[in-house]
Enzyme design. Structure first.
Site, PDB file in Angstrom:
ATOM      1  N   THR A   1      13.740 -52.074  60.970  1.00  0.00           N
ATOM      2  CA  THR A   1      13.141 -51.244  60.315  1.00  0.00           C
ATOM      3  C   THR A   1      12.190 -50.281  61.275  1.00  0.00           C
ATOM      4  O   THR A   1      11.879 -49.357  60.821  1.00  0.00           O
ATOM      5  CB  THR A   1      12.346 -51.854  59.314  1.00  0.00           C
ATOM      6  OG1 THR A   1      11.795 -50.867  58.163  1.00  0.00           O
ATOM      7  CG2 THR A   1      10.988 -52.562  59.701  1.00  0.00           C
TER       8      THR A   1
ATOM      9  N   LEU B   1      20.684 -57.045  48.872  1.00  0.00           N
ATOM     10  CA  LEU B   1      22.129 -56.804  48.617  1.00  0.00           C
ATOM     11  C   LEU B   1      22.806 -58.155  48.075  1.00  0.00           C
ATOM     12  O   LEU B   1      23.377 -58.389  46.969  1.00  0.00           O
ATOM     13  CB  LEU B   1      22.849 -56.004  49.501  1.00  0.00           C
ATOM     14  CG  LEU B   1      24.322 -55.898  48.939  1.00  0.00           C
ATOM     15  CD1 LEU B   1      24.353 -55.052  48.057  1.00  0.00           C
ATOM     16  CD2 LEU B   1      25.210 -55.240  50.273  1.00  0.00           C
TER      17      LEU B   1
ATOM     18  N   LYS C   1       5.454 -54.705  60.796  1.00  0.00           N
ATOM     19  CA  LYS C   1       6.083 -55.114  61.895  1.00  0.00           C
ATOM     20  C   LYS C   1       5.827 -54.142  63.080  1.00  0.00           C
ATOM     21  O   LYS C   1       5.909 -54.776  64.399  1.00  0.00           O
ATOM     22  CB  LYS C   1       7.825 -54.868  61.658  1.00  0.00           C
ATOM     23  CG  LYS C   1       8.129 -56.030  60.505  1.00  0.00           C
ATOM     24  CD  LYS C   1       8.087 -57.288  61.039  1.00  0.00           C
ATOM     25  CE  LYS C   1       8.397 -58.460  59.667  1.00  0.00           C
ATOM     26  NZ  LYS C   1       7.874 -59.745  60.201  1.00  0.00           N
TER      27      LYS C   1
ATOM     28  N   TYR D   1       5.328 -52.682  54.809  1.00  0.00           N
ATOM     29  CA  TYR D   1       6.180 -53.711  55.152  1.00  0.00           C
ATOM     30  C   TYR D   1       6.542 -53.445  56.703  1.00  0.00           C
ATOM     31  O   TYR D   1       6.338 -54.048  57.546  1.00  0.00           O
ATOM     32  CB  TYR D   1       7.109 -54.287  54.356  1.00  0.00           C
ATOM     33  CG  TYR D   1       8.408 -54.873  55.255  1.00  0.00           C
ATOM     34  CD1 TYR D   1       7.937 -56.169  55.379  1.00  0.00           C
ATOM     35  CD2 TYR D   1       9.559 -54.190  55.544  1.00  0.00           C
ATOM     36  CE1 TYR D   1       9.015 -56.830  56.427  1.00  0.00           C
ATOM     37  CE2 TYR D   1      10.424 -54.890  56.364  1.00  0.00           C
ATOM     38  CZ  TYR D   1      10.246 -56.334  56.746  1.00  0.00           C
ATOM     39  OH  TYR D   1      11.002 -56.808  57.490  1.00  0.00           O
TER      40      TYR D   1
ATOM     41  N   SER E   1      11.854 -56.545  63.055  1.00  0.00           N
ATOM     42  CA  SER E   1      12.997 -55.929  62.323  1.00  0.00           C
ATOM     43  C   SER E   1      13.525 -54.465  62.870  1.00  0.00           C
ATOM     44  O   SER E   1      12.601 -53.970  63.326  1.00  0.00           O
ATOM     45  CB  SER E   1      12.422 -55.852  60.817  1.00  0.00           C
ATOM     46  OG  SER E   1      12.971 -54.802  60.331  1.00  0.00           O
TER      47      SER E   1
END
Ligand code: UD1
Length: 341
Positions: free
Chosen positions: A128, A204, A157, A153, A126
């Site tokens: 992220t 979203l 990763k 989370y 990700s």
């Protein structure tokens, strides 16, 4: 054709990837514990491809189940590892759930690769891992510095990429492509598969479509005072089918030994930053629905803006995101409408 094990294959990105693999003639085996998906997804895959893939239901964080699977299922050429928990907020409240599941399952799968001579892994990572990149690193390339994860989370990763790197250093015959996704949205154009959030969506687009169909009263847009043109946060929203196709290319690259390093990392995005308000406007345009929304406080842990530099993936993989934001929003809306009928 090579046989591909897809963990988390009934999940959101997993199911779209299974469809693209089957369309290219690959033999697909799915493992999923159905914690965050349903068995009906297999029917959706069958409607699109004409094939119902082989399915095994168990928890990959259990070493005995996982080892037994590899012992009984020889001839796997590559693994795409999606199976993981992914709710940022939940991971803050229950970190052990995330470390236990996301890390242990990777560990068990890599032990299986080592013990049963499966050389190829595509890992679901990700964006992220970049946190909030400094302005000079936007759009973000694969060589941008990583930052301390702001959720358990996100940390799973980062840790997973490290584990993979360490194992690959120690095992000469193993190789991996880790794909760092930006924000995957939308659904298959057939509306036979799509995102299936359990409970109130935190992402979203499912929140937008559920509000439009009347399941939610109103969308809260988190943050109106970001340092962005309209004050709302910016992300790189990528169509899930475009994303799925990149996995097939990654598999082809590994299986045909076209990779240039044992661990390759690619950003998967469109290269275009889109604000929350722009995403809402795109949805309103293609659906014809006036969305009920309000601008509220920032959501804790959210970053301001991130979007991908896609050159490396474009040039090395020969892959490019093709769908427009409008097309993708329309696919998400068609899926929501089909789900509620
Ligand atoms: C985050 C992670 C991503 C992870 C994903 C999994 C980052 C940068 N991204 O994505 O790696 O895979 O979670 O779930 O850490 N928004 C609203 N109202 C809503 C929901 C969202 O305004 O009801 C806004 C958010 O504040 C954000 C944007 O929409 O600005 C996208 O949010 P979301 O879909 O939750 O994804 P990320 O948080 O970007």
């Amino acid at each position: 054709m090579p046989k591909i094990l897809v963990t988390g294959g009934t999940g959101y990105i997993g199911s779209h990837t299974v469809v693209e693999l089957i369309n290219k003639g690959y033999d697909v085996v799915i493992i999923d514990n159905l914690f965050n998906s349903t068995i009906n997804v297999l029917e959706g895959i069958k409607k699109i491809t004409g094939t119902k893939p082989e399915f095994h239901k168990f928890n990959l964080s259990n070493i005995i189940f996982t080892n037994n699977f590899f012992k009984d299922n020889k001839g796997i050429d590559a693994i795409i590892h999606f199976a993981a928990f992914k709710a940022v907020g939940e991971s803050v409240n229950n970190p052990l759930k995330y470390y236990g599941n996301n890390i242990m399952s990777l560990n068990n799968i890599m032990a299986g690769m080592k013990d049963y001579n499966i050389s190829n892994l595509v890992f679901s990572s990700s964006c992220t891992v970049y946190g909030q990149p400094e302005e000079k690193h936007l759009p973000v390339t694969e060589t941008a510095p990583l930052q301390k994860a702001n959720s358990p989370y996100g940390n799973t990763k980062q840790i997973a990429e490290d584990i993979i790197g360490d194992v690959l250093n120690a095992e000469n015959n193993l190789k991996c492509i880790a794909l760092r996704y930006f924000n995957p949205i939308g659904a298959h154009e057939s509306a036979e598969i799509g995102e299936l959030p359990i409970g109130t969506p935190s992402n979203l687009v499912p929140f937008i479509t559920q509000t439009a169909i009347g399941l939610r009263d109103e969308l809260s847009i988190f943050g109106k005072d970001y340092n962005t043109p309209d004050g709302t946060a910016i992300r790189d929203y990528i169509n899930v089918v475009d994303l799925a196709k990149a996995h097939v290319i990654a598999i082809e690259r590994l299986v045909n030994n076209k990779n240039k390093k044992s661990l390759e990392l690619f950003n998967l995005g469109t290269g275009k930053g889109v604000s929350v308000l722009e995403a809402v406007k795109s949805f309103e345009k293609v659906s014809g629905v006036n969305l009920n929304y309000k601008l509220v406080e920032r959501r804790p842990g959210d970053i301001e803006k991130v979007w991908a530099d896609t050159k490396f993936a474009n040039n090395e993989l020969g892959w490019k995101a093709e769908k427009t934001l409008d097309e993708t929003m329309l696919s998400a809306w068609k899926w929501e409408q089909k789900l509620r009928n």
